[in-house]
Design a protein around this motif. Structure first.
Motif, PDB file in Angstrom:
ATOM      1  N   GLY A   1       0.818  -1.205   0.000  1.00 22.78           N
ATOM      2  CA  GLY A   1       0.000   0.000   0.000  1.00 22.78           C
ATOM      3  C   GLY A   1       0.850   1.251   0.000  1.00 22.78           C
ATOM      4  N   TYR A   2       0.177   2.391   0.107  1.00 13.83           N
ATOM      5  CA  TYR A   2       0.868   3.685   0.177  1.00 13.83           C
ATOM      6  C   TYR A   2       1.320   3.944   1.613  1.00 13.83           C
ATOM      7  N   ARG A   3       2.576   4.376   1.759  1.00 13.67           N
ATOM      8  CA  ARG A   3       3.108   4.710   3.078  1.00 13.67           C
ATOM      9  C   ARG A   3       3.518   6.169   3.117  1.00 13.67           C
ATOM     10  N   ARG A   4       2.940   6.914   4.032  1.00 16.53           N
ATOM     11  CA  ARG A   4       3.278   8.327   4.152  1.00 16.53           C
ATOM     12  C   ARG A   4       4.695   8.523   4.667  1.00 16.53           C
ATOM     13  N   ASP A   5       5.235   7.557   5.385  1.00 13.93           N
ATOM     14  CA  ASP A   5       6.569   7.705   5.973  1.00 13.93           C
ATOM     15  C   ASP A   5       7.659   7.030   5.142  1.00 13.93           C
TER      16      ASP A   5
ATOM     17  N   LEU B   1       4.150  -8.736 -12.416  1.00 16.16           N
ATOM     18  CA  LEU B   1       3.004  -7.928 -11.977  1.00 16.16           C
ATOM     19  C   LEU B   1       3.528  -6.954 -10.933  1.00 16.16           C
ATOM     20  N   MET B   2       3.622  -5.688 -11.321  1.00 19.37           N
ATOM     21  CA  MET B   2       4.287  -4.667 -10.520  1.00 19.37           C
ATOM     22  C   MET B   2       3.237  -3.871  -9.742  1.00 19.37           C
ATOM     23  N   ASN B   3       3.284  -3.962  -8.432  1.00 17.31           N
ATOM     24  CA  ASN B   3       2.263  -3.338  -7.589  1.00 17.31           C
ATOM     25  C   ASN B   3       2.578  -1.883  -7.266  1.00 17.31           C
ATOM     26  N   ILE B   4       1.541  -1.042  -7.299  1.00 16.36           N
ATOM     27  CA  ILE B   4       1.650   0.332  -6.821  1.00 16.36           C
ATOM     28  C   ILE B   4       0.571   0.566  -5.773  1.00 16.36           C
ATOM     29  N   GLY B   5       0.831   1.463  -4.837  1.00 19.76           N
ATOM     30  CA  GLY B   5      -0.121   1.758  -3.777  1.00 19.76           C
ATOM     31  C   GLY B   5      -0.692   3.156  -3.917  1.00 19.76           C
ATOM     32  N   PRO B   6      -1.950   3.289  -4.353  1.00 14.14           N
ATOM     33  CA  PRO B   6      -2.564   4.615  -4.481  1.00 14.14           C
ATOM     34  C   PRO B   6      -2.871   5.218  -3.104  1.00 14.14           C
ATOM     35  N   THR B   7      -3.239   6.484  -3.081  1.00 16.87           N
ATOM     36  CA  THR B   7      -3.579   7.165  -1.847  1.00 16.87           C
ATOM     37  C   THR B   7      -5.078   7.057  -1.565  1.00 16.87           C
ATOM     38  N   TYR B   8      -5.475   7.455  -0.368  1.00 14.14           N
ATOM     39  CA  TYR B   8      -6.886   7.386   0.017  1.00 14.14           C
ATOM     40  C   TYR B   8      -7.770   8.292  -0.840  1.00 14.14           C
TER      41      TYR B   8
END
Length: 382
Positions: free
Chosen positions: A219-223, A250-257
């Protein structure tokens, strides 16, 4: 650490379901996402339609008040991306779906009885799978999260028989291997075996390396720090090694809320697309060669047997401009070698007892066909 973070940042009575309204996706633009995926050079995309917490990104009839239409975005995000992918790109549209759910009382009750009853799959999992396939017609169905329950608990074989024989995607759909405890790496259209699976050698069955650009999170990490993300050089290496050994990446990306793709992920995707514009010939529609790598480090092979082509992809440009390839056997007068993106035949010398020495062109940095790895097309070698 997690408990302290919650105590420091959220009210004392905050519950997991309170995250639902905070997930707004207010800036989600499916068309832009589709354009980024197209620019990456990808051939298929897989959206997480539901993860282990049970929140669905479409208005599931079986997830009342815990879906993106009822809570948060108030939008059918699956439909929006499906339409954008199919209207704006040539990618295959796929969906990830978690079979089990961490908190669902019916699953927890079934688990407490050692899965001898099937309340959860009958009332939740299977109805949602049929709904997803009939409504959005994904051509990749990426199952996950068996919750340690066997495939007969999930009734996987009955569903898969319908999927491959009667469903609207029966002629095109592909599936992975996560359909119940013990099925992974044993049964499936393609194997995933484990997260970030990277065997480094040829497998007898088609497989996929499902991995993350963020080294530590899906997922997306703010830190997150810059060093936490794979560089484009590392991603190209991951792609080349995977394809050489018969796998897909399969390359994963983490979008924001709020529904955006962080710029570091977008940059990596667009960089990959730039590389594939030059070297895609050595990746797309290729087969593993008789040897996957070379005695020279960071050299990997793919092939197109019908065209009598072998591709040698090398990740480091030799300072001497001479690249030794220990595996190919060349024939004087028949073998031709070209650098993709350059086009002119290169000089080479056959060595004894085996191997060839390729003289690379003298190029300035600006004349290089790409920056992060190069591919030679070898015609008529064995």
């Amino acid at each position: 650490m997690y408990v302290k973070f919650m105590e420091d940042n959220y009210r004392p009575d905050f519950k997991y379901e309170d995250f639902g309204p905070l997930f707004t996706a207010r800036f989600f633009n499916a068309s832009y996402w589709a354009d980024v995926f197209q620019a990456s050079g990808a051939k298929y995309t897989v959206l997480t339609s539901k993860h282990h917490e049970g929140f669905t990104l479409w208005g599931s009839k079986h997830s009342w008040n815990w879906n993106a239409v009822d809570v948060g975005p108030k939008r059918d995000l699956v439909k929006e991306l499906e339409a954008a992918i199919r209207n704006r790109t040539d990618l295959r549209f796929g969906l990830y779906y978690s079979l089990f759910e961490w908190f669902h009382p019916l699953f927890l009750e079934d688990k407490s009885r050692s899965f001898h009853q099937q309340q959860f799959p009958v009332s939740k999992t299977l109805p949602e799978l049929y709904e997803l396939v009939n409504k959005y017609q994904p051509e990749v169905l990426w199952s996950d999260g068996d919750g340690d329950a066997p495939d007969d608990y999930w009734n996987s074989t009955v569903f898969l028989a319908w999927l491959y024989n009667q469903s609207p995607v029966r002629d095109t759909v592909v599936t992975n291997d996560r359909w119940g405890f013990g099925t992974i790496c044993k049964h499936g259209g393609y194997y995933t075996c484990s997260d970030r699976y990277h065997p480094g050698h040829l497998l007898p069955h088609k497989w996929e390396n499902c991995m993350t650009i963020d080294k530590f999170s899906w997922g997306y990490r703010r830190d997150a720090r810059l060093s936490d993300y794979l560089t484009i050089e590392e991603l190209v290496k991951e792609l080349v090694e995977t394809v050489s050994c018969g796998g897909n990446l399969l390359m994963n990306i983490g979008p924001t809320y709020d529904g955006t793709i962080p710029v570091i992920f977008e940059e990596r995707l667009r960089q990959m697309g730039t590389w594939l514009k030059v070297n895609g010939e050595a990746i797309y529609e290729t087969y593993p060669w008789r040897s996957q790598s070379d005695v020279t480090p960071d050299v990997w092979y793919t092939s197109k047997p019908k065209q009598k082509l072998v591709y040698a992809i090398y990740l480091k440009w030799p300072t001497s401009r001479h690249l030794f390839l220990g595996q190919p056997i060349a024939t004087l007068g028949a073998t031709e070698i070209k650098l993709l993106g350059h086009g002119q035949p290169l000089n080479w010398t056959s060595l004894k007892p085996n191997g060839i020495l390729v003289e690379l062109p003298r190029l300035t940095f600006d004349q290089m066909p790409c920056k992060w790895g190069w591919a030679l097309a070898l015609t008529n070698v064995i």
